[in-house]
Design an enzyme around this catalytic site. Structure first.
Site, PDB file in Angstrom:
ATOM      1  N   HIS A 150       2.279   8.476   5.239  1.00 51.82           N
ATOM      2  CA  HIS A 150       1.293   9.475   5.687  1.00 51.82           C
ATOM      3  C   HIS A 150       1.799  10.222   6.917  1.00 51.82           C
ATOM      4  O   HIS A 150       1.524  11.403   7.114  1.00 51.82           O
ATOM      5  CB  HIS A 150      -0.047   8.811   6.016  1.00 51.82           C
ATOM      6  CG  HIS A 150      -0.915   8.551   4.819  1.00 51.82           C
ATOM      7  ND1 HIS A 150      -1.251   9.535   3.915  1.00 51.82           N
ATOM      8  CD2 HIS A 150      -1.528   7.423   4.374  1.00 51.82           C
ATOM      9  CE1 HIS A 150      -2.026   9.020   2.966  1.00 51.82           C
ATOM     10  NE2 HIS A 150      -2.207   7.736   3.221  1.00 51.82           N
ATOM     11  N   SER A 191      -6.953   3.873  -1.974  1.00 53.08           N
ATOM     12  CA  SER A 191      -6.831   2.414  -2.012  1.00 53.08           C
ATOM     13  C   SER A 191      -8.136   1.712  -2.390  1.00 53.08           C
ATOM     14  O   SER A 191      -8.109   0.627  -2.963  1.00 53.08           O
ATOM     15  CB  SER A 191      -6.377   1.889  -0.652  1.00 53.08           C
ATOM     16  OG  SER A 191      -5.157   2.466  -0.284  1.00 53.08           O
ATOM     17  N   HIS A 239      -1.041   2.723  -5.121  1.00 58.45           N
ATOM     18  CA  HIS A 239      -0.768   4.123  -5.496  1.00 58.45           C
ATOM     19  C   HIS A 239       0.571   4.516  -4.924  1.00 58.45           C
ATOM     20  O   HIS A 239       1.169   3.762  -4.147  1.00 58.45           O
ATOM     21  CB  HIS A 239      -1.875   5.046  -4.958  1.00 58.45           C
ATOM     22  CG  HIS A 239      -2.042   4.918  -3.476  1.00 58.45           C
ATOM     23  ND1 HIS A 239      -1.136   5.445  -2.584  1.00 58.45           N
ATOM     24  CD2 HIS A 239      -2.967   4.263  -2.722  1.00 58.45           C
ATOM     25  CE1 HIS A 239      -1.509   5.146  -1.360  1.00 58.45           C
ATOM     26  NE2 HIS A 239      -2.614   4.402  -1.402  1.00 58.45           N
ATOM     27  N   GLU A 289      -1.488  -7.903   1.709  1.00 58.22           N
ATOM     28  CA  GLU A 289      -1.227  -6.463   1.710  1.00 58.22           C
ATOM     29  C   GLU A 289      -0.212  -6.082   2.794  1.00 58.22           C
ATOM     30  O   GLU A 289      -0.346  -6.477   3.955  1.00 58.22           O
ATOM     31  CB  GLU A 289      -2.503  -5.652   1.978  1.00 58.22           C
ATOM     32  CG  GLU A 289      -2.225  -4.150   1.794  1.00 58.22           C
ATOM     33  CD  GLU A 289      -3.107  -3.208   2.602  1.00 58.22           C
ATOM     34  OE1 GLU A 289      -3.193  -2.030   2.225  1.00 58.22           O
ATOM     35  OE2 GLU A 289      -3.695  -3.620   3.609  1.00 58.22           O
ATOM     36  N   ASP A 313       0.839  -1.194   0.000  1.00 61.06           N
ATOM     37  CA  ASP A 313       0.000   0.000   0.000  1.00 61.06           C
ATOM     38  C   ASP A 313       0.880   1.252   0.000  1.00 61.06           C
ATOM     39  O   ASP A 313       1.693   1.445   0.895  1.00 61.06           O
ATOM     40  CB  ASP A 313      -0.928  -0.004   1.217  1.00 61.06           C
ATOM     41  CG  ASP A 313      -2.116   0.916   1.028  1.00 61.06           C
ATOM     42  OD1 ASP A 313      -1.908   2.106   0.693  1.00 61.06           O
ATOM     43  OD2 ASP A 313      -3.258   0.456   1.197  1.00 61.06           O
ATOM     44  N   HIS A 328      -1.121  10.909  -0.915  1.00 64.59           N
ATOM     45  CA  HIS A 328      -0.775  10.016  -2.025  1.00 64.59           C
ATOM     46  C   HIS A 328      -0.254  10.859  -3.187  1.00 64.59           C
ATOM     47  O   HIS A 328      -0.461  12.069  -3.225  1.00 64.59           O
ATOM     48  CB  HIS A 328      -2.009   9.240  -2.499  1.00 64.59           C
ATOM     49  CG  HIS A 328      -2.598   8.362  -1.446  1.00 64.59           C
ATOM     50  ND1 HIS A 328      -3.795   7.714  -1.600  1.00 64.59           N
ATOM     51  CD2 HIS A 328      -2.143   8.018  -0.216  1.00 64.59           C
ATOM     52  CE1 HIS A 328      -4.053   7.008  -0.513  1.00 64.59           C
ATOM     53  NE2 HIS A 328      -3.069   7.174   0.346  1.00 64.59           N
ATOM     54  N   ASP A 333       2.155   2.579   3.548  1.00 65.65           N
ATOM     55  CA  ASP A 333       1.305   3.765   3.347  1.00 65.65           C
ATOM     56  C   ASP A 333       1.227   4.624   4.611  1.00 65.65           C
ATOM     57  O   ASP A 333       1.331   5.856   4.553  1.00 65.65           O
ATOM     58  CB  ASP A 333      -0.092   3.267   2.955  1.00 65.65           C
ATOM     59  CG  ASP A 333      -1.074   4.381   2.673  1.00 65.65           C
ATOM     60  OD1 ASP A 333      -0.843   5.145   1.725  1.00 65.65           O
ATOM     61  OD2 ASP A 333      -2.088   4.463   3.390  1.00 65.65           O
ATOM     62  N   THR A 366      -7.889  -1.743   1.247  1.00 67.58           N
ATOM     63  CA  THR A 366      -7.230  -2.680   0.323  1.00 67.58           C
ATOM     64  C   THR A 366      -7.684  -4.125   0.531  1.00 67.58           C
ATOM     65  O   THR A 366      -8.170  -4.753  -0.415  1.00 67.58           O
ATOM     66  CB  THR A 366      -5.695  -2.530   0.413  1.00 67.58           C
ATOM     67  OG1 THR A 366      -5.375  -1.149   0.233  1.00 67.58           O
ATOM     68  CG2 THR A 366      -4.995  -3.365  -0.628  1.00 67.58           C
TER      69      THR A 366
HETATM   70 ZN   LIG Z   1      -3.044   6.091   2.107  1.00 65.21          ZN
END
Ligand SMILES: [Zn+2]
Length: 528
Positions: free
Chosen positions: A355, A113, A393, A346, A63, A488, A351, A176
């Protein structure tokens, strides 16, 4: 036309077209290791034999694992092993095929996602924020779901009689993993307490409940079809399965009341009632005690919310397995089915590291993800298992400046031939890694949980880093634009493929093509 120059040029053209390159290239070139290694790479490509039919498919999704994340993680991985780093490869970067994947959602240039994973799982690109439904559904509108539900590769694999599994280091109800099994007008409807009253009244089912009712719901959607349910579901997110009642707390509880559900249901006990032969586990000890050869179904919820970052895993209350351990165990359980299996894995917290503006956590989770993929390679037959590795992404994460070869990837830029950091026009040093936006600079020392950044307000813009150890686990990179969370990014991501059907991963493709690669390889639909 008869000038000596033209004659010499014509002679030289003749020579180069008729004489083997090895005869004309100087030894300084042909004896060079870069040259011979690259030549071997091309020779190996000519020996590849392409088969299309796979028995098993494993889809790995990092992710937020954009291309800059792959490059930086590859360098960090090499440097942790004592190398310069740049010359190495993450396990899956040795796969023979790759493609470049366009990630935008139908209504969004930079995606989330939910929309991206729906594209991969169903072959249909859709809107941002919705799960398992087409763009005709309206985000947040329960009534718009009916008639717009999409069928996923995991559901088709289940109908075909394959064993199925979904595992994640995020909450198993997060966008996801949920796109593999749920249909929802909003990705945030993880349990009933997250839904507007109207959506509940209109009959929409929360995501956690859809995981527990997967078998029942699939059979209702396809009358006459008899399936046996998801064999392996492991991840975080226990709060969405437990009632809001202290009595339902587990030994791993971080909150005084662990469960969020306001409908009184305990989905863990519902799952156990539905699958009395199944094994429910919530910590490392329970996980380790699982005997894969005699286990037909596993449900693992290792954390109240997301599982820990890999670098922070030792701080879990009751202990939790690594993604490598989870992936290995999932394969061991799923391959009990002679017909084959489909598994979705996943790495959810790459991710989250980004973030939070922590390259350290994003990259160390990417390195662990690469280990999990190697474990899958080691525990499957390459002749029968298609392994796909991609991202949903990217992130606004950059590798900048002109650092010299082998410069610590988490360090400050030190130029070729130099020993002291390069100074920017403001006379201050700067790090190789950075973010365009986000919460910005933090110096949290040996902190290993990136989410600690959310305790304080964003600090953006330049900082004097001359006395700061930017390689510490708790360092967060500078950001230009203040946002509550780093965002993202909209550029393409990579797809790496190995095994039967891998050669279908080529060129620049829409994310929805990934479903069709899986479909083609497993023969999920009668007409292919
Ligand atoms: Zn995210």
């Amino acid at each position: 036309m008869n000038s000596p120059w033209v004659t010499a040029s014509a002679l030289s053209t003749l020579l180069f077209s008729s004489v083997a390159a090895s005869a004309v290239l100087p030894k300084v070139q042909t004896d060079n290791q870069w040259f011979s290694n690259a030549q071997q790479t091309v020779t190996n490509k000519t020996k590849q034999v392409n088969k299309s039919k796979a028995k098993n498919v494993i889809l790995f999704v990092g992710d937020g694992m954009g291309v800059s994340t792959l490059t930086a993680a590859r360098i960090l991985d090499g440097q942790m092993k004592g190398n310069s780093g740049e010359e190495g490869y993450l396990s899956f970067e040795m796969f023979p095929y790759s493609a470049q994947v366009k990630t935008y959602n139908v209504d969004a240039q930079t995606p989330d996602s939910a929309g991206t994973m729906t594209a991969m799982m169903s072959g249909v690109k859709t809107d941002i924020g919705v799960l398992g439904v087409s763009e005709k559904a309206e985000r947040g509108n329960c009534n718009s779901v009916a008639g717009n539900e999409l069928v996923t590769a995991l559901e088709l694999a289940e109908i075909k009689g394959l064993a199925t599994g979904v595992v994640s280091t995020a909450r198993i109800t997060h966008a996801t993993p949920a796109a593999a099994y749920a249909k929802s007008a909003d990705r945030n409807w993880e349990d009933v307490s997250d839904m507007p009253e109207e959506a509940v009244t209109q009959g929409c089912e929360d995501i956690a409940s859809q995981l527990i009712n997967f078998e029942k719901n699939l059979e209702a959607r396809f009358p006459g079809v008899d399936v046996d349910g998801i064999e392996v579901a492991m991840g975080g997110g226990r709060r969405h399965f437990l009632p809001k009642d202290e009595a339902a707390n587990s030994a791993d509880a971080a909150s005084s009341v662990e469960g969020d559900r306001t409908d009184g249901r305990n989905l863990v006990t519902e799952w156990q009632t539905q699958y009395p032969e199944g094994q429910y586990v919530m910590d490392q000890a329970g996980f380790d005690a699982l005997d894969a050869s005699s286990t037909s179904k596993v449900f693992g919820l290792f954390n109240e919310s997301h599982m820990q970052y890999e670098a922070d895993r030792a701080n879990d209350i009751a202990g939790e397995p690594s993604l490598t351990q989870i992936t290995t165990k999932a394969i061991d359980v799923l391959d009990n089915n002679d017909k084959g299996f489909m598994l979705v894995v996943e790495s959810g917290r790459v991710d989250h590291g980004h973030h939070a503006g922590s390259a350290f956590n994003a990259l160390t989770d990417t390195v662990e993800f690469a280990k999990a993929i190697q474990a899958a390679v080691d525990n499957t037959d390459p002749e029968e298992t298609l392994i796909l590795v991609t991202a949903d992404h990217s992130h606004v994460f950059t590798i900048a400046g002109y650092p010299k070869r082998g410069n610590p990837i988490l360090g400050k830029v030190v130029a070729v031939g130099e020993t002291e950091p390069t100074l920017a026009s403001d006379d201050m040093p700067y790090t190789t890694l950075g973010y365009t936006n986000g919460r910005g600079y933090r110096n949290l020392g040996d902190e290993t949980n990136a989410d600690a950044t959310y305790n304080d307000d964003p600090v953006v813009g330049r900082q004097d880093l001359s006395q700061v150890d930017t390689q510490s686990s708790g360092y967060h990179q500078e950001a230009l634009i203040p946002t509550s969370s780093e965002t993202h990014a909209g550029e393409d991501v990579a797809l790496h493929a190995s095994g039967p059907g891998a050669h279908l991963s080529q060129g620049v493709i829409e994310q929805s093509v990934i479903f069709h690669i899986i479909n083609k390889s497993l023969g999920l639909m009668a007409n292919n």
